[in-house]
Each structure stands twice: as C-alpha cells, then as structure tokens.
Design an enzyme around this catalytic site. Structure first.
Site, PDB file in Angstrom:
ATOM      1  CB  CYS A   1      -0.966  -0.020   1.170  1.00 24.75           C
ATOM      2  SG  CYS A   1      -0.191   0.043   2.803  1.00 24.75           S
ATOM      3  CG  PHE A   2       1.194   6.091   0.554  1.00 31.29           C
ATOM      4  CD1 PHE A   2       1.650   6.467  -0.698  1.00 31.29           C
ATOM      5  CD2 PHE A   2       1.478   6.905   1.641  1.00 31.29           C
ATOM      6  CE1 PHE A   2       2.390   7.634  -0.869  1.00 31.29           C
ATOM      7  CE2 PHE A   2       2.216   8.074   1.474  1.00 31.29           C
ATOM      8  CZ  PHE A   2       2.661   8.446   0.227  1.00 31.29           C
TER       9      PHE A   2
END
EC number: 2.9.1.3
Length: 365
Positions: free
Chosen positions: A95-96
């Site tokens: 994810c980020f």
C-alpha cells in the site's frame, strides 16, 4: 512461507509481480511499470474514511473502513487478490506506507487460505529508493549527450547502444513541437520511475557511462529530473550529422507515415482525420515563433499534403512543409545551438561513425 521484503533493488531488478492496494486515484498519480492496481478501497470509500479520520480519529476511521468494505464488496476484492496471488506466486503486495491497508489485505488473504508477503515501507519507500537511484547515478556515473539537427536519427542511434537512456521513449514523446504520439504520455512520477528502473538495471549490468539525447527540460509534459538536466548543460557532446534529404526522408517516416499508422491502428476509420488534426495542431503550436506569413504558407502546404494523402494515400507532398520548416525554423535554431555548444563537442559524424565512436568510448570506460 515467504517473508515480507524491503529489498527494493531485488524487486525491481527481478521485475517481480506486485499488487498495489492503494486507491485508483493514488495509483493514477504514479505507479511502477507492470504493477496491478487491486485496491482495498475505491476512491469514494477512501475519501469517506479520510474525512472520518479528520473528524473523529483513527479508531472511528478504521471501523468505518471495515463497514464500507464488507459483505459482497469484500468477497469480490478478496477473490481478485487470491486470483492475483495464485497467478503470481512469487509476487508481493503493498500500500502507500506498508501499513494498515496492506496488512489488512494480507490478513484477509490469509483467512482465504493464501499466505502472501508485502513490501515493507510500501510505495513511498520504493519511490524514495528509485529517486535515490537517479541521484546516485548523476553523482557517480559518466554521461555523454547526443546532439544533432532535427531528423538526423538520434533515437535510431540510441536504439543501437547498450548504454543509452532514451528519455523520449520513457516520456512517450519525440521531444519537439511535433512530438506528441498517438498514445498519451505517462504521469510525471511514472516517467521518473521508469527512467530510474532503466538506470538501475543498466548499472546492475555493469554500465557506468550513459548516452542521452540532448533535450530541453520538458519532453512534452514530462520534466527531465533537475539534477540530470543541469548536468546535461556541461556533459561532453557528440554531434550526429546527416544529409538534408535523408533528414527529410526520416521525418516523413516518423511524423507522417508511422504516426498516421499509429492513429489508424488505435482509432480505425477515424484515425486519419485525428492524425491530420494532430499535425495541424502541432504547426499551430509554433505559430508565434514562425510568424503569421510563414505559418500560413506552411499550413497551406500541410493541408494540401493531407488532402492528397486522404484521397490517394500518397505522402510525397508532405516534403514541402517539412523542407520549409527545416530551412526556415529548425535548422537556424539548431545551428545556433551547435555554435553555442561547440567547445563541448568531442566528436561529430554520420550515424555509423557516431555509433562506433560511442561504443568505443564505452569500451574504453
């Protein structure tokens, strides 16, 4: 079970399959080549959770996220993740920041019977690694700039060199006012990521000297990284030469024949009209620099050529506006640039001579 990884170098060099669990809006702003976007939350869900976080804190936001991604929605997304994991058993997810979203995806996969590792630090850490890769190359490697008049075939030379960095290829743009291709350009971040991975792979293969085409700061809408562009103002220069008629022939091939074929391949019957529109727009883009009289005269030549191409499939009339643009616009501009950079030119010659010189230069180190 495979361990979570922070070996970003190995991930990019190995072209390892990766699942990006960020929302589509994040993915569209910038991603890595070949990565698949299979988000935990769509854009609206992410927006709602973000608003909740600001107003009510983390715990309430997490609770809302679980409510939004539940039932049939959750089942469909888990099914897509499982399918990706099974199709890419050596892959990873991220994810980020490598935090809650990727951990949630990982946990739900485990509950579905699939153990799948994630990238520690997520997209942000991998992006930082690639930016550092570019900066280190600028600091540590040698660079040579390839210059030459419009149409001399600089891209053709780069294609023959193992140590070339094709900025126009990564930007999907030919670099001039006529440089737009039938397909669009990548996002700035995608351009930088693609270029950095190219540098990473070439350095891993032992290359420490690179050849770049002489470019302005902008290649279409893509910015050449600042430190690299600043370096390009001082790097040694190799100048590619060719006859006027060969240059006209090459421009006719690249900007008329091939570009028209690309438009037709993408858009079918509409392709020719869209190609004609693009060509005329490109000429309009330099209207002010040409001046009204020259622009009008070259536009007339271009329109006549496009009409003959539309009716009979012939392209020879395009030589008229191409020759005019070279004589009256591009050649004087490039002649001035060559003169201003003369002290940096270490070799000049035709395509075969330049390719041989640059290969020998690489061999000498």
């Amino acid at each position: 079970m495979r361990e979570d990884s922070s070996d970003y170098r190995a991930l990019f060099l190995g072209e390892v399959a990766m699942m990006d669990a960020r929302a589509p809006v994040e993915f569209d702003k910038g991603a890595f080549p070949g990565v698949h976007n299979l988000p935990l939350m769509d854009d609206l869900e992410r927006q709602k959770v973000g608003t909740c976080y600001k107003q009510h804190g983390q715990e309430a936001a997490i609770e809302l996220g679980y409510r939004l991604v539940s039932g049939e929605i959750k089942a469909r997304r888990v099914e897509a993740w499982v399918a990706f994991a099974k199709a890419n058993p050596e892959g990873y997810l991220y994810c980020f920041r490598g935090g809650l979203r990727s951990q949630t995806v990982q946990r739900w996969l485990r509950e579905a019977g699939v153990e799948y590792p994630r990238v520690l630090g997520g997209y942000k850490a991998m992006r930082s690694f690639l930016l550092d890769t570019l900066e280190q190359a600028v600091e540590q490697c040698q660079f040579v700039v390839l210059g030459g008049m419009t149409g001399t075939g600089k891209t053709d030379v780069l294609a023959q060199l193992s140590n070339a960095l094709d900025l126009e290829g990564h930007a999907n743009h030919r670099g001039s006012s006529f440089g737009k291709r039938a397909t669009g350009q990548p996002a700035q971040i995608d351009f930088e990521n693609s270029l950095a991975i190219d540098v990473l792979k070439k350095r891993a293969a032992g290359i420490e000297q690179f050849v770049l085409e002489d470019e302005s700061r902008l290649v279409g809408s893509c910015n050449v990284p600042l430190s690299l562009h600043q370096g390009m103002q001082a790097y040694p220069l190799v100048w590619l030469e060719d006859s006027f008629q060969n240059r006209v022939k090459r421009i006719l091939r690249d900007y008329v024949v091939d570009l028209c074929a690309d438009f037709v391949g993408l858009y079918g019957e509409r392709g020719e009209a869209l190609f004609a529109e693009r060509l005329l727009q490109s000429l309009d883009r330099i209207h002010k620099r040409l001046g009204g009289e020259r622009h009008q005269r070259l536009q007339g030549l271009m329109q006549a050529a496009l009409e003959e191409q539309r009716r009979y499939g012939l392209v020879d009339l395009h030589r008229g506006w191409i020759e005019g643009l070279l004589h009256e616009y591009y050649d004087p501009m490039y002649a001035y640039q060559r003169e201003s950079k003369a002290a940096r030119i270490e070799f000049a010659g035709d395509q075969a001579a330049v390719v041989d010189y640059l290969r020998d230069r690489l061999a000498r180190g």
